[in-house]
Design a protein around this motif. Structure first.
Motif, PDB file in Angstrom:
ATOM      1  N   ILE A 183       0.869  -1.177   0.000  1.00  0.00           N
ATOM      2  CA  ILE A 183       0.000   0.000   0.000  1.00  0.00           C
ATOM      3  C   ILE A 183       0.903   1.223   0.000  1.00  0.00           C
ATOM      4  O   ILE A 183       1.948   1.230   0.651  1.00  0.00           O
ATOM      5  CB  ILE A 183      -0.953  -0.016   1.223  1.00  0.00           C
ATOM      6  N   ASN A 184       0.554   2.253  -0.762  1.00  0.00           N
ATOM      7  CA  ASN A 184       1.487   3.380  -0.891  1.00  0.00           C
ATOM      8  C   ASN A 184       1.705   4.091   0.451  1.00  0.00           C
ATOM      9  O   ASN A 184       0.849   4.076   1.336  1.00  0.00           O
ATOM     10  CB  ASN A 184       1.043   4.349  -2.002  1.00  0.00           C
ATOM     11  N   GLU A 185       2.877   4.673   0.564  1.00  0.00           N
ATOM     12  CA  GLU A 185       3.316   5.247   1.846  1.00  0.00           C
ATOM     13  C   GLU A 185       2.384   6.341   2.358  1.00  0.00           C
ATOM     14  O   GLU A 185       2.182   6.471   3.564  1.00  0.00           O
ATOM     15  CB  GLU A 185       4.745   5.783   1.717  1.00  0.00           C
ATOM     16  N   ASP A 186       1.826   7.123   1.444  1.00  0.00           N
ATOM     17  CA  ASP A 186       0.926   8.204   1.871  1.00  0.00           C
ATOM     18  C   ASP A 186      -0.289   7.656   2.618  1.00  0.00           C
ATOM     19  O   ASP A 186      -0.729   8.226   3.621  1.00  0.00           O
ATOM     20  CB  ASP A 186       0.457   9.017   0.662  1.00  0.00           C
ATOM     21  N   LEU A 187      -0.825   6.544   2.124  1.00  0.00           N
ATOM     22  CA  LEU A 187      -1.994   5.945   2.777  1.00  0.00           C
ATOM     23  C   LEU A 187      -1.612   5.307   4.109  1.00  0.00           C
ATOM     24  O   LEU A 187      -2.383   5.350   5.068  1.00  0.00           O
ATOM     25  CB  LEU A 187      -2.655   4.919   1.857  1.00  0.00           C
ATOM     26  N   VAL A 188      -0.410   4.719   4.172  1.00  0.00           N
ATOM     27  CA  VAL A 188       0.073   4.165   5.450  1.00  0.00           C
ATOM     28  C   VAL A 188       0.184   5.294   6.480  1.00  0.00           C
ATOM     29  O   VAL A 188      -0.261   5.160   7.627  1.00  0.00           O
ATOM     30  CB  VAL A 188       1.428   3.462   5.291  1.00  0.00           C
ATOM     31  N   LYS A 189       0.767   6.417   6.063  1.00  0.00           N
ATOM     32  CA  LYS A 189       0.919   7.562   6.978  1.00  0.00           C
ATOM     33  C   LYS A 189      -0.438   8.088   7.437  1.00  0.00           C
ATOM     34  O   LYS A 189      -0.606   8.455   8.608  1.00  0.00           O
ATOM     35  CB  LYS A 189       1.704   8.683   6.285  1.00  0.00           C
ATOM     36  N   LEU A 190      -1.395   8.132   6.509  1.00  0.00           N
ATOM     37  CA  LEU A 190      -2.734   8.628   6.850  1.00  0.00           C
ATOM     38  C   LEU A 190      -3.370   7.749   7.920  1.00  0.00           C
ATOM     39  O   LEU A 190      -3.866   8.253   8.935  1.00  0.00           O
ATOM     40  CB  LEU A 190      -3.610   8.649   5.592  1.00  0.00           C
ATOM     41  N   ILE A 191      -3.362   6.435   7.700  1.00  0.00           N
ATOM     42  CA  ILE A 191      -3.964   5.507   8.668  1.00  0.00           C
ATOM     43  C   ILE A 191      -3.195   5.536   9.985  1.00  0.00           C
ATOM     44  O   ILE A 191      -3.781   5.541  11.073  1.00  0.00           O
ATOM     45  CB  ILE A 191      -4.015   4.077   8.087  1.00  0.00           C
ATOM     46  N   ASP A 192      -1.872   5.601   9.880  1.00  0.00           N
ATOM     47  CA  ASP A 192      -1.027   5.605  11.075  1.00  0.00           C
ATOM     48  C   ASP A 192      -1.251   6.861  11.924  1.00  0.00           C
ATOM     49  O   ASP A 192      -1.136   6.821  13.155  1.00  0.00           O
ATOM     50  CB  ASP A 192       0.448   5.511  10.647  1.00  0.00           C
ATOM     51  N   ASN A 206     -11.152   6.391   7.241  1.00  0.00           N
ATOM     52  CA  ASN A 206     -10.543   7.719   7.281  1.00  0.00           C
ATOM     53  C   ASN A 206     -11.459   8.693   8.032  1.00  0.00           C
ATOM     54  O   ASN A 206     -12.569   8.981   7.590  1.00  0.00           O
ATOM     55  CB  ASN A 206     -10.297   8.209   5.853  1.00  0.00           C
ATOM     56  N   LYS A 207     -10.992   9.190   9.143  1.00  0.00           N
ATOM     57  CA  LYS A 207     -11.830  10.039  10.008  1.00  0.00           C
ATOM     58  C   LYS A 207     -12.276  11.325   9.330  1.00  0.00           C
ATOM     59  O   LYS A 207     -13.336  11.873   9.650  1.00  0.00           O
ATOM     60  CB  LYS A 207     -11.081  10.349  11.304  1.00  0.00           C
ATOM     61  N   ASP A 208     -11.477  11.817   8.367  1.00  0.00           N
ATOM     62  CA  ASP A 208     -11.863  13.035   7.660  1.00  0.00           C
ATOM     63  C   ASP A 208     -13.117  12.826   6.820  1.00  0.00           C
ATOM     64  O   ASP A 208     -13.858  13.777   6.549  1.00  0.00           O
ATOM     65  CB  ASP A 208     -10.718  13.510   6.752  1.00  0.00           C
ATOM     66  N   GLU A 209     -13.357  11.591   6.406  1.00  0.00           N
ATOM     67  CA  GLU A 209     -14.550  11.274   5.623  1.00  0.00           C
ATOM     68  C   GLU A 209     -15.702  10.825   6.512  1.00  0.00           C
ATOM     69  O   GLU A 209     -16.827  10.670   6.026  1.00  0.00           O
ATOM     70  CB  GLU A 209     -14.242  10.156   4.618  1.00  0.00           C
ATOM     71  N   ASN A 210     -15.409  10.623   7.793  1.00  0.00           N
ATOM     72  CA  ASN A 210     -16.394  10.029   8.691  1.00  0.00           C
ATOM     73  C   ASN A 210     -16.780  10.977   9.820  1.00  0.00           C
ATOM     74  O   ASN A 210     -17.475  11.961   9.608  1.00  0.00           O
ATOM     75  CB  ASN A 210     -15.843   8.703   9.231  1.00  0.00           C
ATOM     76  N   GLU A 211     -16.310  10.689  11.043  1.00  0.00           N
ATOM     77  CA  GLU A 211     -16.782  11.445  12.205  1.00  0.00           C
ATOM     78  C   GLU A 211     -16.422  12.923  12.138  1.00  0.00           C
ATOM     79  O   GLU A 211     -17.190  13.773  12.601  1.00  0.00           O
ATOM     80  CB  GLU A 211     -16.277  10.819  13.517  1.00  0.00           C
TER      81      GLU A 211
END
Length: 418
Positions: A148-157, A373-378
């Protein structure tokens, strides 16, 4: 021939942008000569290579560095590396079969494939690469290991403490279905599965089996529907009653509309919307197969469409980044970027804003996504509520994907208009 179909499917997914699940289903339909064993190997290898693409490319990099490799040959090597490292198939069989199909496509390249795969085996390339990966910086290591690309790992992390647990592939091959109570009963489904010695688990209307039932009469007759347990929760949270008026803003393919119709016992009305004509046909086909009588599928844009009435329930199952379903829809993670997520986030806000206008007093606005992704959710919901004091949050469900139970990541918020 099975290996040729695997390579063909991988080119469609990686090079032509095709969806993995659609590609697999179409291939199996077009190959009635496939035995059950052929189907299992085809699905396992095609899905496995897609799921581990970044890892496989990293491992192969030391062997093909600096050389221009055609898409066909690159996918042959990926298949070889995957089968040698992750499956119990004899290595000599894998190499021989892949060299054979390469010869038919590109005779000169077959020598290259033979040499690379034999080096892959003799030099223990997989084990050496894993040792190197484990020495890498944490985000880079997780990116390669879980492809999975690093940007998405950083986002989830940045949002969760257990990123590695979230990224792990599903441990069990459960098949999840919803029992369609418009056409059957839980007892009938149980009796049929018991007679056929099919192992299963039923919780409410959620059915889990170790065996695929897509070709079973239960599925063909519309008595069960392929649907994840988290997705099934959406209609249950909306909890429509008989006689209600419901608007499903982003409906296709219509699973949640069909579930709500079942909860309403086909009594009431549901307007199911989509922006594409072919998806409206799909909603109607599903309604007919499932015995749903109260769905009216229409062309409508969730960001701008107007309606001449107010509804008891408005469901906005919005487009999202899909980060809650990448454990089994692995092609999604290669197409999603932070820029795309920003665009999707803006679209979600527009849909929610427009949809909120059509909820009656004491009615409910239900917002759902298949992302974590919390930005899309809560965060999005909290921002919406700050500027809309006519709504209050009455229910919220944050479901993080679980690799042990195969449950998808989902978010569901239920707002009441006061």
């Amino acid at each position: 021939m099975m290996f040729k179909e695997i390579i063909k499917s991988l080119i469609q997914v990686f090079n032509d942008g095709a969806y993995l699940n659609i590609t697999i289903n179409n291939t199996i339909k077009m190959r009635p000569d496939f035995t059950e064993h052929d189907k299992k190997v085809y699905v396992r290898v095609t899905s496995g290579v897609v799921e581990n693409k970044i890892l496989l490319d990293y491992i192969l990099k030391s062997l093909i560095s600096g050389q221009r490799v055609k898409p066909f040959v690159k996918n042959v090597l990926r298949v070889g590396a995957y089968m040698i490292s992750f499956m119990n198939t004899p290595n000599h069989y894998v190499v021989n079969e892949l060299v054979k199909i390469t010869k038919k496509e590109d005779y000169r390249a077959s020598t290259f494939v033979n040499a690379i795969l034999r080096r892959y085996i003799s030099e223990n390339v997989f084990e050496c690469a894993l040792n190197n990966i484990n020495k890498l910086e944490r985000i880079k290591r997780l990116s390669i290991l879980y492809s999975i690309n690093e940007d998405l790992v950083k986002l989830i992390d940045s949002q969760y403490d257990n990123v590695e647990e979230i990224l792990k592939s599903n441990e069990n091959n459960f098949n999840t279905f919803r029992i369609n109570l418009l056409k059957t009963s839980i007892d009938e489904v149980s009796n049929i599965l018991n007679k056929e010695d099919i192992e299963y688990l039923i919780e409410g209307v959620t059915l889990k089996t170790n065996k695929s039932l897509i070709n079973h009469d239960l599925f063909k007759q519309g008595k069960i529907v392929a649907q994840d347990a988290s997705s099934i929760r959406v209609a249950e949270v909306a909890s429509p009653l008989e006689g209600m008026k419901v608007l499903d803003v982003c409906s296709a393919p219509g699973a949640k509309s069909m579930h709500m119709a079942a909860l309403m016992n086909n009594n009431g009305s549901i307007i199911s919307c989509d922006v594409h004509e072919h998806k409206i046909r799909l909603i109607n086909e599903n309604a007919e197969r499932l015995g749903v009588k109260i769905v009216n599928a229409i062309l409508a844009d969730g960001t701008t469409s107007k309606f001449n009435e107010l509804f008891d329930i408005v469901l906005t199952d919005v487009p999202c980044s899909g980060l809650g379903v990448i454990n089994h829809k692995s092609d999604l993670k290669y197409n999603m970027t932070l820029d795309k997520i920003k665009e999707i986030n803006a679209l979600q806000k527009q849909i929610l804003e427009n949809s909120s206008k059509f909820v009656k007093i004491k009615g409910h606005l239900v917002y759902s996504t298949c992302t974590i992704n919390k930005d899309e959710n809560e965060r999005l919901i909290n921002e919406f509520l700050k500027s809309h004091n006519e709504f209050k949050k009455v229910e919220e469900h944050i479901i993080i994907q679980n690799y042990k139970t195969n449950e998808d990541g989902f978010y569901i918020a239920k707002l009441e208009r006061i």
